[in-house]
Design an enzyme around this catalytic site. Structure first.
Site, PDB file in Angstrom:
ATOM      1  N   CYS A 253       3.379 -97.590 -69.221  1.00 14.27           N
ATOM      2  CA  CYS A 253       3.097 -98.888 -68.613  1.00 14.27           C
ATOM      3  C   CYS A 253       2.221 -99.748 -69.522  1.00 14.27           C
ATOM      4  O   CYS A 253       1.165 -99.300 -69.980  1.00 14.27           O
ATOM      5  CB  CYS A 253       2.403 -98.702 -67.264  1.00 14.27           C
ATOM      6  SG  CYS A 253       2.011-100.271 -66.460  1.00 14.27           S
TER       7      CYS A 253
ATOM      8  N   CYS B 191       3.073 -93.845 -65.723  1.00 13.67           N
ATOM      9  CA  CYS B 191       1.960 -94.674 -66.201  1.00 13.67           C
ATOM     10  C   CYS B 191       1.841 -94.677 -67.721  1.00 13.67           C
ATOM     11  O   CYS B 191       1.384 -95.651 -68.317  1.00 13.67           O
ATOM     12  CB  CYS B 191       0.650 -94.200 -65.582  1.00 13.67           C
ATOM     13  SG  CYS B 191       0.583 -94.401 -63.786  1.00 13.67           S
TER      14      CYS B 191
ATOM     15  N   GLU C  59      20.453-112.466 -54.730  1.00 15.28           N
ATOM     16  CA  GLU C  59      19.189-112.346 -54.002  1.00 15.28           C
ATOM     17  C   GLU C  59      19.405-112.041 -52.524  1.00 15.28           C
ATOM     18  O   GLU C  59      18.627-111.304 -51.922  1.00 15.28           O
ATOM     19  CB  GLU C  59      18.335-113.600 -54.181  1.00 15.28           C
ATOM     20  CG  GLU C  59      17.752-113.745 -55.587  1.00 15.28           C
ATOM     21  CD  GLU C  59      16.897-112.550 -56.008  1.00 15.28           C
ATOM     22  OE1 GLU C  59      16.366-111.854 -55.123  1.00 15.28           O
ATOM     23  OE2 GLU C  59      16.777-112.312 -57.215  1.00 15.28           O
TER      24      GLU C  59
ATOM     25  N   CYS D  19       6.355 -98.388 -62.408  1.00 16.93           N
ATOM     26  CA  CYS D  19       5.374 -98.287 -61.326  1.00 16.93           C
ATOM     27  C   CYS D  19       6.110 -97.972 -60.026  1.00 16.93           C
ATOM     28  O   CYS D  19       6.056 -98.706 -59.051  1.00 16.93           O
ATOM     29  CB  CYS D  19       4.596 -99.596 -61.222  1.00 16.93           C
ATOM     30  SG  CYS D  19       3.083 -99.506 -60.240  1.00 16.93           S
TER      31      CYS D  19
ATOM     32  N   CYS E  58      -5.468-101.190 -65.448  1.00 14.09           N
ATOM     33  CA  CYS E  58      -4.997-100.915 -64.081  1.00 14.09           C
ATOM     34  C   CYS E  58      -6.055-100.145 -63.302  1.00 14.09           C
ATOM     35  O   CYS E  58      -6.501 -99.072 -63.726  1.00 14.09           O
ATOM     36  CB  CYS E  58      -3.692-100.117 -64.122  1.00 14.09           C
ATOM     37  SG  CYS E  58      -3.095 -99.594 -62.503  1.00 14.09           S
TER      38      CYS E  58
END
Length: 348
Positions: A214, A211, A49, A204, A220
């Site tokens: 997705c 799309c 991270e 995305c 959306c």
DNA sequence: GATCCGTGGGA
DNA sequence: TTCCCAAGGAT
């Protein structure tokens, strides 16, 4: 209903359906074999991270692998020297992250006997851990419920919920965090959080999102309104200035004189040619290089001097003769390393 | 709130 | 070439 949410999409799924959709998609199409996912080791998550802050996965992977080889545990990292840490980080950029990760390891050793807490508010007390990283460690290392918002989440949410504000604005940030707090699941938050990031990174995307693949497109806002290319709203772009820089090359048969930079400049605590504000008198031009940073461009000239004592009184930091062999063991900024590689064959 | 802090890859 | 931007945080 507050002012901000009044204009949001009215077709958004409720949280439980939204997060279950993301979780199902993640298990089938998400990334599950990244190096820091293989063993569920909180230290591995911590390191990844920090490295992933503002840095893409593909860039991080080789650094992560080398890092674990060099610092296999939190304890080994905590007891390492700062120079050793910076050397392992060299080339990855944003070097404050490396020093923060080092401080974080020492803090976790001192405060929790090397155990990493699983609570976002405790994690945010750790050097270098902010709101995103606290949530990410809670989710990825411990599979505990917590919100997290990064660039991927901002982009997905701006499109899905129809958020018009520039995503870097305070208003958008507050709204997106509120939504993130409302939408994470109590169970299986690891898969949910990973799914959100995977969606942002692989479907995305900033340009030409896919799309059709997705799982959220039916509900959306941007997809329904055909505004996928408009959201998130682009911030006004600013031009980056070009700044001159003057560096000094002093070498002999044994090595080259370098200096360790201070902690509050660009390339903090890394080694480089000594830098001066003006070209020294009677110096010959040794070479030049250009380098682009996130916020300015550097047009550097490298001036050659015969002896370090021509420079000593004008420098705030000391010069050290670094042997040609030792160069590979110290932390060098990428363009300095590149310049050395190019000129080292004929170092005169 | 604005700025600073790296680097590499893709369009 | 130029521009964008990436698993952000600190000041």
């Amino acid at each position: 209903m507050n002012k901000a949410s009044k204009s949001l999409s009215t077709t958004a799924l409720p949280p439980s359906e939204f997060n279950q959709t993301v979780i199902r998609w993640q298990s089938e199409h998400g990334r599950n074999e990244l190096p820091w996912q293989l063993e569920q080791d909180p230290y591995h998550v911590l390191v990844s991270e920090f490295m992933l802050q503002q840095t893409q996965v593909a860039t991080v992977i080789p650094y992560f692998t080398r890092w674990l080889h060099h610092f296999p545990t939190l304890a080994t990292l905590a007891s390492a020297s700062e120079d050793e840490v910076l050397t392992q980080w060299q080339g990855l950029g944003f070097y404050r992250r490396a020093r923060n990760l080092h401080k974080a390891a020492q803090y976790l050793q001192d405060t929790y006997q090397g155990q990493i807490p699983a609570q976002p508010q405790l994690l945010q007390e750790v050097p270098g851990i902010g709101p995103y990283t606290a949530g990410a460690i809670t989710a990825f290392a411990f599979n505990q419920p917590a919100a997290l918002v990064d660039g991927n989440v901002k982009r997905v949410f701006c499109r899905y919920f129809g958020i018009e504000q520039v995503p870097t604005s305070t208003a958008a940030d507050k709204l997106i965090w509120q939504l993130a707090e409302s939408y994470y699941p109590e169970q299986d938050n690891r898969s949910y959080a990973q799914g959100l990031l995977d969606l942002g990174a692989t479907i995305c995307t900033p340009r030409k999102p896919n799309c059709i693949s997705c799982p959220l497109r039916a509900s959306c806002y941007a997809y329904q309104q055909q505004r996928v290319d408009d959201l998130p709203t682009k911030p006004p772009r600013k031009t980056t200035p070009t700044k001159p820089g003057h560096f000094i090359w002093i070498s002999n048969a044994k090595g080259i004189f370098l200096t360790q930079r201070s902690g509050d400049v660009i390339w903090p605590r890394l080694w480089s040619f000594p830098e001066v504000t003006e070209p020294p008198p009677n110096a010959a031009l040794h070479g030049h290089f250009k380098h682009t940073f996130s916020h300015y461009k550097l047009a550097a000239q490298v001036w050659q001097l015969a002896h370090p004592n021509q420079l000593a009184e004008t420098l705030s930091t000391g010069l050290e003769l670094i042997s040609w062999q030792q160069l590979k063991n110290i932390a060098l900024p990428t363009p300095i390393k590149r310049y050395l590689d190019k000129h080292q064959q004929n170092p005169a």
